[in-house]
Structures are given as structure tokens and as C-alpha cells.
Design a protein around this motif. Structure first.
Motif, PDB file in Angstrom:
ATOM      1  N   ALA A  45       7.280  35.103  44.968  1.00  0.00           N
ATOM      2  CA  ALA A  45       8.535  35.644  45.503  1.00  0.00           C
ATOM      3  C   ALA A  45       9.291  36.441  44.442  1.00  0.00           C
ATOM      4  O   ALA A  45       9.304  36.082  43.265  1.00  0.00           O
ATOM      5  N   ARG A  46       9.924  37.512  44.866  1.00  0.00           N
ATOM      6  CA  ARG A  46      10.828  38.279  44.004  1.00  0.00           C
ATOM      7  C   ARG A  46      12.098  38.579  44.788  1.00  0.00           C
ATOM      8  O   ARG A  46      12.061  38.730  46.002  1.00  0.00           O
ATOM      9  N   ARG A  71      -1.346  27.278  33.380  1.00  0.00           N
ATOM     10  CA  ARG A  71      -1.583  28.351  32.398  1.00  0.00           C
ATOM     11  C   ARG A  71      -1.355  27.910  30.958  1.00  0.00           C
ATOM     12  O   ARG A  71      -1.866  28.524  30.032  1.00  0.00           O
ATOM     13  N   ASN A 116       3.101  29.496  47.633  1.00  0.00           N
ATOM     14  CA  ASN A 116       3.655  28.308  46.972  1.00  0.00           C
ATOM     15  C   ASN A 116       4.645  27.620  47.908  1.00  0.00           C
ATOM     16  O   ASN A 116       5.458  28.277  48.550  1.00  0.00           O
ATOM     17  N   GLU A 166      -0.319  38.514  43.258  1.00  0.00           N
ATOM     18  CA  GLU A 166      -1.101  38.463  42.013  1.00  0.00           C
ATOM     19  C   GLU A 166      -2.568  38.260  42.390  1.00  0.00           C
ATOM     20  O   GLU A 166      -2.898  37.368  43.177  1.00  0.00           O
ATOM     21  N   GLY A 208      -3.195  32.138  34.306  1.00  0.00           N
ATOM     22  CA  GLY A 208      -2.644  32.649  33.046  1.00  0.00           C
ATOM     23  C   GLY A 208      -3.688  33.242  32.098  1.00  0.00           C
ATOM     24  O   GLY A 208      -3.548  33.146  30.876  1.00  0.00           O
ATOM     25  N   GLU A 268      -2.253  35.560  45.218  1.00  0.00           N
ATOM     26  CA  GLU A 268      -1.205  34.540  45.302  1.00  0.00           C
ATOM     27  C   GLU A 268       0.111  35.276  45.551  1.00  0.00           C
ATOM     28  O   GLU A 268       0.431  36.229  44.825  1.00  0.00           O
ATOM     29  N   TYR A 300      -2.507  37.999  33.747  1.00  0.00           N
ATOM     30  CA  TYR A 300      -2.083  39.366  33.466  1.00  0.00           C
ATOM     31  C   TYR A 300      -3.251  40.277  33.059  1.00  0.00           C
ATOM     32  O   TYR A 300      -3.143  41.492  33.144  1.00  0.00           O
ATOM     33  N   GLU A 314      -5.027  35.937  29.988  1.00  0.00           N
ATOM     34  CA  GLU A 314      -4.382  37.143  29.457  1.00  0.00           C
ATOM     35  C   GLU A 314      -5.337  38.014  28.648  1.00  0.00           C
ATOM     36  O   GLU A 314      -5.022  39.152  28.317  1.00  0.00           O
ATOM     37  N   PRO A 323      11.491  34.188  40.415  1.00  0.00           N
ATOM     38  CA  PRO A 323      11.667  32.995  41.270  1.00  0.00           C
ATOM     39  C   PRO A 323      12.147  31.773  40.488  1.00  0.00           C
ATOM     40  O   PRO A 323      12.763  30.881  41.066  1.00  0.00           O
ATOM     41  N   ASP A 324      11.875  31.765  39.173  1.00  0.00           N
ATOM     42  CA  ASP A 324      12.364  30.623  38.383  1.00  0.00           C
ATOM     43  C   ASP A 324      13.892  30.531  38.444  1.00  0.00           C
ATOM     44  O   ASP A 324      14.462  29.470  38.244  1.00  0.00           O
ATOM     45  N   ASP A 364      -1.411  22.803  42.429  1.00  0.00           N
ATOM     46  CA  ASP A 364      -0.978  23.836  41.468  1.00  0.00           C
ATOM     47  C   ASP A 364      -0.553  23.205  40.139  1.00  0.00           C
ATOM     48  O   ASP A 364      -0.210  22.025  40.100  1.00  0.00           O
ATOM     49  N   ASP A 365      -0.550  24.008  39.104  1.00  0.00           N
ATOM     50  CA  ASP A 365      -0.064  23.594  37.774  1.00  0.00           C
ATOM     51  C   ASP A 365      -0.698  22.269  37.355  1.00  0.00           C
ATOM     52  O   ASP A 365      -0.025  21.417  36.758  1.00  0.00           O
TER      53      ASP A 365
HETATM   54  P1  C2E Z   1       3.192  29.519  39.623  1.00  0.00           P
HETATM   55  O1  C2E Z   1       2.844  29.168  41.012  1.00  0.00           O
HETATM   56  O2  C2E Z   1       2.529  28.769  38.544  1.00  0.00           O
HETATM   57  O3  C2E Z   1       2.932  31.066  39.513  1.00  0.00           O
HETATM   58  C1  C2E Z   1       2.359  31.662  38.426  1.00  0.00           C
HETATM   59  C2  C2E Z   1       3.387  32.233  37.527  1.00  0.00           C
HETATM   60  O4  C2E Z   1       2.775  32.630  36.322  1.00  0.00           O
HETATM   61  C3  C2E Z   1       4.027  33.481  38.088  1.00  0.00           C
HETATM   62  O5  C2E Z   1       5.357  33.546  37.626  1.00  0.00           O
HETATM   63  C4  C2E Z   1       3.221  34.578  37.461  1.00  0.00           C
HETATM   64  O6  C2E Z   1       3.901  35.798  37.364  1.00  0.00           O
HETATM   65  C5  C2E Z   1       2.983  33.994  36.086  1.00  0.00           C
HETATM   66  N1  C2E Z   1       1.754  34.515  35.493  1.00  0.00           N
HETATM   67  C6  C2E Z   1       0.667  34.997  36.114  1.00  0.00           C
HETATM   68  N2  C2E Z   1      -0.246  35.357  35.241  1.00  0.00           N
HETATM   69  C7  C2E Z   1       0.242  35.104  34.012  1.00  0.00           C
HETATM   70  C8  C2E Z   1      -0.267  35.268  32.677  1.00  0.00           C
HETATM   71  O7  C2E Z   1      -1.376  35.744  32.451  1.00  0.00           O
HETATM   72  N3  C2E Z   1       0.524  34.872  31.657  1.00  0.00           N
HETATM   73  C9  C2E Z   1       1.755  34.356  31.895  1.00  0.00           C
HETATM   74  N4  C2E Z   1       2.491  33.991  30.840  1.00  0.00           N
HETATM   75  N5  C2E Z   1       2.262  34.169  33.130  1.00  0.00           N
HETATM   76  C10 C2E Z   1       1.514  34.543  34.188  1.00  0.00           C
HETATM   77  P2  C2E Z   1       6.516  33.812  38.627  1.00  0.00           P
HETATM   78  O8  C2E Z   1       6.121  34.823  39.631  1.00  0.00           O
HETATM   79  O9  C2E Z   1       7.728  34.043  37.804  1.00  0.00           O
HETATM   80  O10 C2E Z   1       6.636  32.453  39.407  1.00  0.00           O
HETATM   81  C11 C2E Z   1       7.101  31.328  38.765  1.00  0.00           C
HETATM   82  C12 C2E Z   1       6.988  30.130  39.661  1.00  0.00           C
HETATM   83  O11 C2E Z   1       7.878  30.249  40.770  1.00  0.00           O
HETATM   84  C13 C2E Z   1       5.622  29.999  40.302  1.00  0.00           C
HETATM   85  O12 C2E Z   1       4.761  29.393  39.404  1.00  0.00           O
HETATM   86  C14 C2E Z   1       5.929  29.145  41.490  1.00  0.00           C
HETATM   87  O13 C2E Z   1       5.933  27.791  41.121  1.00  0.00           O
HETATM   88  C15 C2E Z   1       7.338  29.534  41.845  1.00  0.00           C
HETATM   89  N6  C2E Z   1       7.304  30.387  43.021  1.00  0.00           N
HETATM   90  C16 C2E Z   1       7.006  31.684  43.122  1.00  0.00           C
HETATM   91  N7  C2E Z   1       7.098  32.100  44.386  1.00  0.00           N
HETATM   92  C17 C2E Z   1       7.451  31.031  45.129  1.00  0.00           C
HETATM   93  C18 C2E Z   1       7.687  30.810  46.535  1.00  0.00           C
HETATM   94  O14 C2E Z   1       7.570  31.704  47.382  1.00  0.00           O
HETATM   95  N8  C2E Z   1       8.034  29.549  46.903  1.00  0.00           N
HETATM   96  C19 C2E Z   1       8.145  28.535  46.009  1.00  0.00           C
HETATM   97  N9  C2E Z   1       8.501  27.340  46.443  1.00  0.00           N
HETATM   98  N10 C2E Z   1       7.929  28.715  44.697  1.00  0.00           N
HETATM   99  C20 C2E Z   1       7.580  29.938  44.255  1.00  0.00           C
END
Ligand code: C2E
Ligand code: CA
Ligand code: CA
Length: 556
Positions: A317-318, A455, A369, A300, A489, A314, A510, A491, A329-330, A431-432
Motif C-alpha cells: 500500500a502507498r 529480509r 498483506n 513488488e 529483501g 506482492e 530491490y 538486494e 505503509p509503516d 510473512d516476516d
Molecule cells: P512487508 O510485507 O515485509 O513488505 C516488504 C517491505 O520490504 C516493503 O516495504 C518493501 O518495499 C520492502 N522491501 C522490498 N524489497 C526490499 C529490499 O530489497 N530491501 C529492503 N530494505 N526493503 C525491501 P513497505 O512497502 O514500506 O511495506 C512495509 C510493510 O507495511 C510491509 O512489510 C507490510 O507489513 C505492511 N504493508 C504494506 N502494505 C500493506 C497492506 O496493504 N496492508 C497491511 N495490513 N500491511 C501492509
């Protein structure tokens, strides 16, 4: 606690043997008495007559026979007593061996071996009185953590206290068994239509577990998850679940409670079994997926909000699962954490991401992450360093993102790892930010390089009628702590406008693009002339993520 176990056939046999020995000894004693009475009956008149001077001296043989008989009587009686004592001692020894074999040494509860037959016996007894038997499966939450952080002795102490509390919290006629490290089973009869009482007992159990326990001057606050199953009351034994089935059902309900936030209880419902089956399938698919390289990094964009230029990516993972499609990843990160595969999975992803990012413009950064569980590994920074060396990617371009929840785990250990990462030149983002509970003291004491505003705050700000107060507060906190900020986040253009007014921030969301795979990211960068001029072209062997279209390779 509870009824005694039904006697086994082996024990019955032993009892019969002892009774036989008793009878033989008693028979000998009785025979000796009869002989004595007979012989003494003949001898006594001769003795009396001889004494009165009316007859001859008593017959020598008869006298000897009577004396022998008396000796035999004394001997027989003593033997009988010895035998009785021996048998009593053996019974006592057998009883204590049985108790030892049936009891869990640490907690004094029944153990796995003895618990099930007891439940089966009580099941029958409950059915005969028209009642049902409720079975609780109780599992402590995060017990491994208690052991890891405080040592096994502390863990044992917690288990002992919990067992005592459980004994007090369950009905007096309940069976209590420890069937695993931190797993207890409890069973007690109840009126089939009175589930409310069972619920009340379950709530009492949860409350009793959650009271603080002092261990080595520290107050631990364990919680537990509880699953309930209940037998039927009909006499038709065939269709009623047995102890094993009831324990299995309570276990499934307990597992359900774990999945629903822990520290709660659930009754078993048949569909939970399907959920569990699905979950097990997911677990084994994840294990297989890691080996087969189905987990891939997506990227991203992160941009400078002022100039709109890409500053880095950033990695997210998928899972490209042949069975479930593209999985978020959730879904799989929490499972990978639970089955202890998160480090392995994360390393695969980071290895691939470093390889991809090496082909980008050297000004672009890569954020990854990291799960709180990985920060518990004292070798984490060494592992990461190894990956950096292996890929030849400069540590200064790598940023790791940790969430606030990491800070509650074990701040001392986190500080050591964070410092070691910083020494290697890696940067750390929180983060977050705003969703956890990090204190100002923690923020100041840990050498973070960046805060990422969650976000949800950006969404609130750009919502019609929403407020930007919290975003502003976080930005001024960042300024105060001299920490640069990234807003997540984003948008819409309106959010960018508002954020720009609040300071010089980075942003992602996005509006700038959804996360994309390695090849698409590479293509995008090629169009923007943002590929590394020196990097090797990606291999043409179809390797995940690094593969690109012929057109893209030309651009690089
Ligand atoms: P995160 O680190 O807060 O990652 C951002 C999440 O917000 C990502 O979801 C991304 O797709 C989503 N996002 C980005 N821009 C926007 C936006 O404009 N609006 C909205 N509504 N969402 C947006 P994703 O990819 O589903 O990842 C979810 C969480 O999974 C991540 O939150 C992170 O905490 C975790 N994650 C992802 N990859 C890894 C990894 O390799 N290792 C670990 N431990 N956690 C991961
Ligand atoms: Ca993140
Ligand atoms: Ca985030």
C-alpha cells in the motif's frame, strides 16, 4: 480517599434552612417554657394557699392555662425531637445521594464529575503548603481486546482489581478517579523538586497493574500507559494550570507513552502537544484520503530464483497524499489500525489490486498483506470472497500474507478464518518469518502454503562477514514442513547466488525492482508479454492505478 469536596452554595442554602427550622422549633419550646414558668408561678401560691385552707380554690382559667401550657410544652418538645430526627435522616440521605453521584459504581473510585473539582481543591491546598500537585493519567493497554475476547464481565473484574491495586500503589492522601472505561486519574501533592519520588510512585503503579489477574481460570496480564503532569507551586493562581489543564497534559503524556511501546510512563512536555496535533491531522487526512481514493496499490515483483522469471507480485500500500507526498505503509497502517479503519482501507486496496491483477498473465499471482486486526473479524473470509466475486479474479491466484503476530492473538479464531480462506482456494503465507515467536506446533497445525524469510536474515547473509546459518535453518525447516519458501529483501546478485545453492526458492527485493504503481507494473508486463490476452483494457477515465499510457494499451 482525599479531602472532602468544597460545599456548594446550594448545599449551604439547605443547611441554613434546616438551622432556621431548628431555631423556630427551639423558639416555640423556649416560649412555652417561659409561659409555663409565668403561669405556674402565679398558680402555685394559689394552690398552696388552698391546700393549707387559707384561701380560695385556684383560679379555673389559670389552671386550664397551665395545663394547656404543659400540653403545649410536651407537644413542642416532641415536635422538636421529631424535627431533629427528620433533619438528621434527610442529611444522611443527602450525603449518601451525594456519595452515589460522586462515586464510580464499579470500582468505588471518584467518577469523572467529582474528580476534577476534588483535584482543583487539592491543587489549592497543595499550593498553600508550598507543594506541587502531580496528576497521573493511567490507561490500560488493549483493554478492548480483554473485553472482546473474554466478555464484559471479565473486563469489569479486571477494572475492579486494577482499581484496588491503584489504591494501594498511590499515596494515602491521593485522589483516585475513574474518568473513562479504562482510564484512571490520580492526583497527590509532592515537593516540587522531588520528581524522583513521583517517578517511583509511577513505576510502582505500572508494576501493580502488570501482575497477572485470574479471570474465569485464565491469567490475564494487563499493562498500562501512564502520563504525568505537575502543577507549579507559586501563589499566582492565574498562571498555574487548573485541574482540567493538568488532566489534559497528563493525557497527552499518556498518549505519548502509548506511542512509545506502552507499559511505560512519561512526563508531559509542551512539544508533545504539537506531536499530538500532527497526529490528529494525520488521522483526519487518512480518513479523508480513504474517501478520496488517495491510497493506491504498488506492486513488488516476486521471481523464481532459479529461472529469474516473474511469478507474481506482492501488493504494497502507498498513500499519495496531496499534503505529505508518497507515504509509506509503516506510517499509515498502524494509524489506520488504531482508528479502526484498517478493514475499510484494506478492502479499497484489494479491490483495486484485483482489478489491476486481472489484466496480468493468468499465471501471475497476487499477494496481499493482511493486518492481525482483520483476522479478528469473523466475516473476513466472506468479505474477501465478495471482493473476488465482484472482480472475477480467481481465488487460486490470490495469496494472503499474515505475520506471526496474528498467531498470538487468538489462534482458534485465526485457524477458523484460515481454513475458510483455504476452502475458497486462497493460499496463505506466513510473512516476516523468524521475527515473531511462532512455535513448531503452530506451524504444523495451521495449513500455511508458504514461509517468507524476513529480509533481516537475507541482509545478514549478504553482509560482508555475515552468516547464512539462520537462512539455512529456516530453509531446512520449510523442507521438513513441506512448505515452499520466499526470501525477501534480496538486494544483490551475491544473495541470489547463495540462496540458489540452498534450494529452489522464490525471492523478491530491490535487485528485481522497487515496488511500482499499477500503470508502471502494467507497462513492465506488457514489455515482457505478460498481460492477459483476454483482459479488458484499462478505462481511460484516470481511475487510480488502472490507468495506463497509450503505448501500454497497445501492448495489451
Ligand atoms: P512487508 O510485507 O515485509 O513488505 C516488504 C517491505 O520490504 C516493503 O516495504 C518493501 O518495499 C520492502 N522491501 C522490498 N524489497 C526490499 C529490499 O530489497 N530491501 C529492503 N530494505 N526493503 C525491501 P513497505 O512497502 O514500506 O511495506 C512495509 C510493510 O507495511 C510491509 O512489510 C507490510 O507489513 C505492511 N504493508 C504494506 N502494505 C500493506 C497492506 O496493504 N496492508 C497491511 N495490513 N500491511 C501492509
Ligand atoms: Ca508481506
Ligand atoms: Ca515481509
Amino acid at each position: 480517599m482525599g479531602k472532602t469536596v468544597e460545599d456548594s452554595p446550594e448545599k449551604e442554602k439547605k443547611k441554613l434552612g434546616a438551622a432556621e427550622r431548628d431555631i423556630v422549633a427551639l423558639g416555640i419550646a423556649v416560649a412555652a417554657i417561659i409561659l409555663f414558668v409565668g403561669a405556674a408561678g402565679m398558680l402555685m401560691p394559689q394552690v398552696v394557699q388552698a391546700w393549707l385552707g387559707e384561701g380560695e380554690a385556684p383560679d379555673l382559667m389559670l389552671t386550664n392555662a397551665v395545663l394547656l401550657n404543659i400540653a403545649l410544652l410536651i407537644f413542642g418538645w416532641r415536635r422538636y425531637n421529631d424535627l431533629q430526627r427528620e433533619v438528621a435522616e434527610r442529611r444522611r440521605a443527602e450525603e449518601s445521594a451525594r456519595l452515589l453521584a460522586e462515586t464510580d459504581e464499579l470500582t468505588g473510585c471518584l467518577n469523572r464529575r467529582s474528580g476534577t473539582p476534588r483535584i482543583d481543591a487539592n491543587l489549592l491546598a497543595a499550593r498553600q503548603t508550598g507543594r506541587a500537585l502531580a496528576v497521573f493519567m493511567i490507561d490500560l493497554d488493549n483493554f478492548k481486546q480483554i473485553n472482546d475476547l473474554n466478555g464484559h464481565q471479565a473486563g469489569d473484574q479486571v477494572l475492579t482489581v486494577i482499581a484496588e491495586r491503584l489504591r494501594d500503589a498511590v499515596p494515602k492522601d491521593a485522589i483516585l478517579a475513574r474518568i473513562g472505561g479504562d482510564e484512571f486519574v490520580c492526583a497527590f501533592p509532592h515537593l516540587a523538586d522531588d520528581r524522583e519520588r513521583v517517578d517511583q510512585i509511577a513505576s510502582g503503579v505500572m508494576k501493580s497493574i502488570a501482575a497477572p489477574i485470574e479471570v474465569n481460570g485464565l491469567f490475564l496480564e494487563p499493562t498500562g500507559s501512564l502520563g504525568i503532569s505537575s502543577s507549579c507551586t507559586s501563589d499566582d493562581g492565574e498562571s498555574c494550570p487548573d485541574a482540567d489543564t493538568l488532566i489534559h497534559q497528563a493525557d497527552i503524556a499518556m498518549y505519548h507513552a502509548k506511542k512509545h511501546g506502552r507499559d511505560c510512563h512519561f512526563w508531559f512536555e509542551p512539544q508533545m502537544e504539537d506531536e499530538l496535533r500532527f497526529r490528529n491531522e494525520l488521522e483526519s487526512s487518512i480518513r479523508r484520503g480513504i474517501v478520496q481514493g488517495e491510497f493506491v496499490p504498488f506492486y513488488e515483483q516476486q521471481v523464481d530464483l532459479e529461472t529469474g522469471e516473474i511469478t507474481g507480485f506482492e501488493m504494497l500500500a502507498r498513500w499519495q497524499s496531496p499534503r505529505y507526498g508518497l507515504v509509506s505503509p509503516d506510517v499509515f497502517i498502524p494509524i489506520a489500525e488504531e482508528i479502526d479503519l484498517i478493514s475499510e482501507l484494506s478492502e479499497c486496496l484489494i479491490r483495486q489490486a484485483l482489478k489491476d491483477a486481472k489484466g496480468w498473465d493468468p499465471r501471475l499471482t497476487l499477494s496481499v498483506n493482511i493486518s492481525p486486526l482483520q483476522l479478528r473479524d469473523p466475516w473476513f473470509s466472506q468479505r474477501l470472497l465478495h471482493l473476488l466475486i465482484e472482480s472475477g479474479f480467481p481465488a487460486q491466484r490470490l495469496e494472503i500474507e499474515i505475520t506471526e503476530s496474528c498467531l498470538h492473538e487468538n489462534i482458534g479464531a485465526v485457524r477458523t478464518i484460515v481454513s475458510s480462506l483455504k476452502n475458497q482456494g486462497i493460499r496463505i503465507s506466513l510473512d516476516d518469518f523468524g521475527t515473531g515467536y511462532s512455535s513448531l506446533a503452530q506451524l504444523r497445525s495451521l495449513p500455511f502454503d508458504r514461509l517468507k524469510i524476513d529480509r533481516s536474515y537475507v541482509a545478514e547473509m549478504s553482509r560482508e562477514g555475515g552468516s547464512s546459518d539462520l537462512v539455512e535453518a529456516i530453509i531446512s525447516l520449510g523442507k521438513g514442513l513441506e512448505l515452499p519458501i520466499t526470501a525477501e529483501g534480496i538486494e544483490d546478485a551475491n544473495a541470489v547466488e547463495m540462496l540458489r545453492k540452498l534450494g529452489h526458492l522464490k525471492g523478491q527485493g530491490y535487485l528485481y525492482g522497487h515496488p511500482e504503481d499499477g500503470a508502471t507494473t502494467r507497462k513492465r508486463l506488457a514489455e515482457l508479454k505478460l498481460l492477459s490476452p483476454t483482459a479488458e483494457k484499462p478505462a481511460d477515465d484516470g481511475e487510480q492505478g488502472g490507468d495506463a499510457e497509450p503505448g501500454q494499451r497497445k501492448a495489451s
